[in-house]
Design a protein around this motif. Sequence first.
Motif, PDB file in Angstrom:
ATOM      1  N   GLN B  96      62.083  23.748  58.559  1.00  0.00           N
ATOM      2  CA  GLN B  96      62.008  25.210  58.573  1.00  0.00           C
ATOM      3  C   GLN B  96      63.321  25.831  58.102  1.00  0.00           C
ATOM      4  N   GLY B  97      64.434  25.239  58.501  1.00  0.00           N
ATOM      5  CA  GLY B  97      65.731  25.727  58.045  1.00  0.00           C
ATOM      6  C   GLY B  97      65.885  25.533  56.545  1.00  0.00           C
ATOM      7  N   ARG B 100      63.746  27.872  54.798  1.00  0.00           N
ATOM      8  CA  ARG B 100      64.039  29.231  55.275  1.00  0.00           C
ATOM      9  C   ARG B 100      62.738  29.888  55.731  1.00  0.00           C
ATOM     10  N   ASN B 101      61.952  29.143  56.470  1.00  0.00           N
ATOM     11  CA  ASN B 101      60.606  29.587  56.742  1.00  0.00           C
ATOM     12  C   ASN B 101      60.100  29.000  58.042  1.00  0.00           C
ATOM     13  N   PRO B 102      59.738  29.868  59.013  1.00  0.00           N
ATOM     14  CA  PRO B 102      59.350  29.348  60.327  1.00  0.00           C
ATOM     15  C   PRO B 102      57.988  28.661  60.337  1.00  0.00           C
ATOM     16  N   ARG B 166      64.518  30.444  46.795  1.00  0.00           N
ATOM     17  CA  ARG B 166      63.565  31.150  47.645  1.00  0.00           C
ATOM     18  C   ARG B 166      62.252  30.405  47.704  1.00  0.00           C
ATOM     19  N   ASP B 240      72.329  26.997  59.352  1.00  0.00           N
ATOM     20  CA  ASP B 240      72.607  28.382  59.766  1.00  0.00           C
ATOM     21  C   ASP B 240      72.930  29.248  58.555  1.00  0.00           C
ATOM     22  N   ALA B 243      70.167  30.207  56.195  1.00  0.00           N
ATOM     23  CA  ALA B 243      69.273  31.282  56.630  1.00  0.00           C
ATOM     24  C   ALA B 243      69.595  32.587  55.908  1.00  0.00           C
ATOM     25  N   LEU B 244      70.835  32.718  55.413  1.00  0.00           N
ATOM     26  CA  LEU B 244      71.219  33.935  54.699  1.00  0.00           C
ATOM     27  C   LEU B 244      70.990  33.797  53.200  1.00  0.00           C
TER      28      LEU B 244
END
Lengths: 268, 358
Positions: B96-97, B100-102, B166, B240, B243-244
Amino acid sequence: MLSATDISVSFGKRPVLNSVCFTANAGELHAIVGPNGSGKTTLLRAMTGDLTATGQTLINGTDIADLSPAELAQRRAVLPQSGNIAFPFTVLELVRLGLHAGMPSRAGFDPNLPQKALTRVGLAGFEGRFVQDLSGGERQRVQLARVLVQIWEPVLNGAPRWLFLDEPVSALDIGHQLIVMQLARDYAEAGGGVVAVMHDLNLTAMFADRITLLNAGHVRATGRPDEVLTDGDLSACYGCALRTNTPPPFGGKWILPQAIANRTHVGA
Amino acid sequence: MTVLSEPDFTPLAGDRRNKARAIRVGLIGVLIVAMLLALGWGAAGDTDVIGALLAGLGVGEVSARDMTIVWDIRMPRVATGALVGAALAVSGAVLQGLFRNPLADPGLVGVSAGAGFGAVAAIVLGGFLPLAIREFAGPYLIVGAAFIGGWATTLILYQVATRRGRTTVATMLLAGIALAAITGAVTGLIVYWSTDDQLRDLTFWGMGSVAGATWAKLITAGPVIAIALISAPFLSRGLDALALGEAVAAHMGINVQRMKRLSIMSVAASVGAAVAITGGIGFVGIVVPHLLRLVQGPEHRSLLPNCALLGAIVLLLADMVSRTVVAPAELPIGIVTAMIGGPFFLWILLKNRTMLEG
Ligand SMILES: Nc1ncnc2c1ncn2[C@@H]1O[C@H](COP(=O)(O)OP(=O)(O)OP(=O)(O)O)[C@@H](O)[C@H]1O
Ligand SMILES: [Mg+2]
């Protein structure tokens, strides 16, 4: 000193930057202005190492291509024009991400730095809010606080550090525009270097030590504000009639669109 | 006249690290209880579990029967459940990290199917390998092949689903469906060529079950999972920052390419080893990280260890359920996790609908 020479970038076949040279001095706020699509963001990305461009960028004399991502992160921080965040961070958690950027260990950091940075951008008391719930301008300032935390000391071991800001005030109200521009000036006056992409010419005239005017991937003019902000260059680049003025108490240039001459004030 | 108050400087506002620490302590306690419960849970009643455990450590003595039940039958099963649960939850969080997607889950996006393909190929086609290689690789052949299968699928998935750093949810899930379909079809084809003996192995393995756990299997996969679990926290700073966005992560000093390669390796190792011993068990990788992120925030340094703990607990509990509901028979554990995880996944989808459609 930051110096970029012969930067050329093409996306596909379309050239976006043509042999652009750019020099900024530590201790100065250097603004990059120019119309939409003129290549401001692209130039910034080339100089921060985001893009592989032809040409060379030296940061304090070292080619950025010879620096690791971590070494670069200790020398410069970047505020992007836009961005999205994948997970729900609180304001404090997000700003704290900048804290050890590029540093091998977590030791020796002031734990209050995130809060100091938040206070600096006018967001004291926002620590516990979720970033995704903030307004556009608040979010932009949270990101600025994160960037500040990364290179809080403007000078490290005698070498200046560099702030790259892509439209830092685009989403801000006039009061916060002044706060953020003053913050950038303070950083430069303390010995750091600031390169900021700007759209507001009057704000630029008020705060910048140097300006580079970009047009269609070329440098149209570069130098002190009074050298760069001329009626001819501005009108040609932006494609509209602009007249500069020097209002008395300020003494610097003030830019007025001439469309105003053909309008009567609603209240008049 | 208005009185201006001082800005609120409460040092812990917005800081969820203490909460994460408290949760970790709680989870460690629950895990110990769950393991003891699972050790005492079984068809053979009146077993002196505590006595057998102590005897195993050289304190006191119990009957040989109790020793066998606890140490040779239940212990490998409990250890396998805990390790696999931890591996699935942590690999879900890392995936997920990375995306970038839960909503990324090793089962949903085809990584488990790829690992399963590797394992089946090793079981069926391994016989064609030169004897020297077979003897050298031994029982590690299946784990290795599952790792390679999972790694290749993750790599392909990332190439297909990510552009300029992305990932859109739709592309990721659709690419996952396609990859799962392709690997599933080829796996089916290989199963056609298998001998009767191999077929029995495959059926047993394909159920997604910890029932077949043995020390021998655990010894092949356990170290791989352990290495992946221990090294995962080293990815946390990079995850972390990611995520940005990729560009921001690079600005913050992360070697993004290396970090992505390591994340993919970590996911492939965890999922590959887990699938090799228990088959595909879905939804643990999405439910556990999601719940924890909700209460303690997305910082991976505290998220990943807690995922390991809660993942282990969830799988142990699911295993107990699978042994109980249709007793004396057993339900494959994959059915239990899907029964709980499926609706949960729908709930996350509903909650995130606006974000996903945007
Ligand atoms: N990744 C890309 N692929 C293709 N074209 C691009 C890419 N990035 C930028 N461009 C093009 O390059 C030109 C310059 O873009 P850039 O983002 O540098 O403009 P800018 O001066 O920052 O504009 P603005 O004021 O709107 O931010 C634009 O025409 C843009 O369409
Ligand atoms: Mg731009």
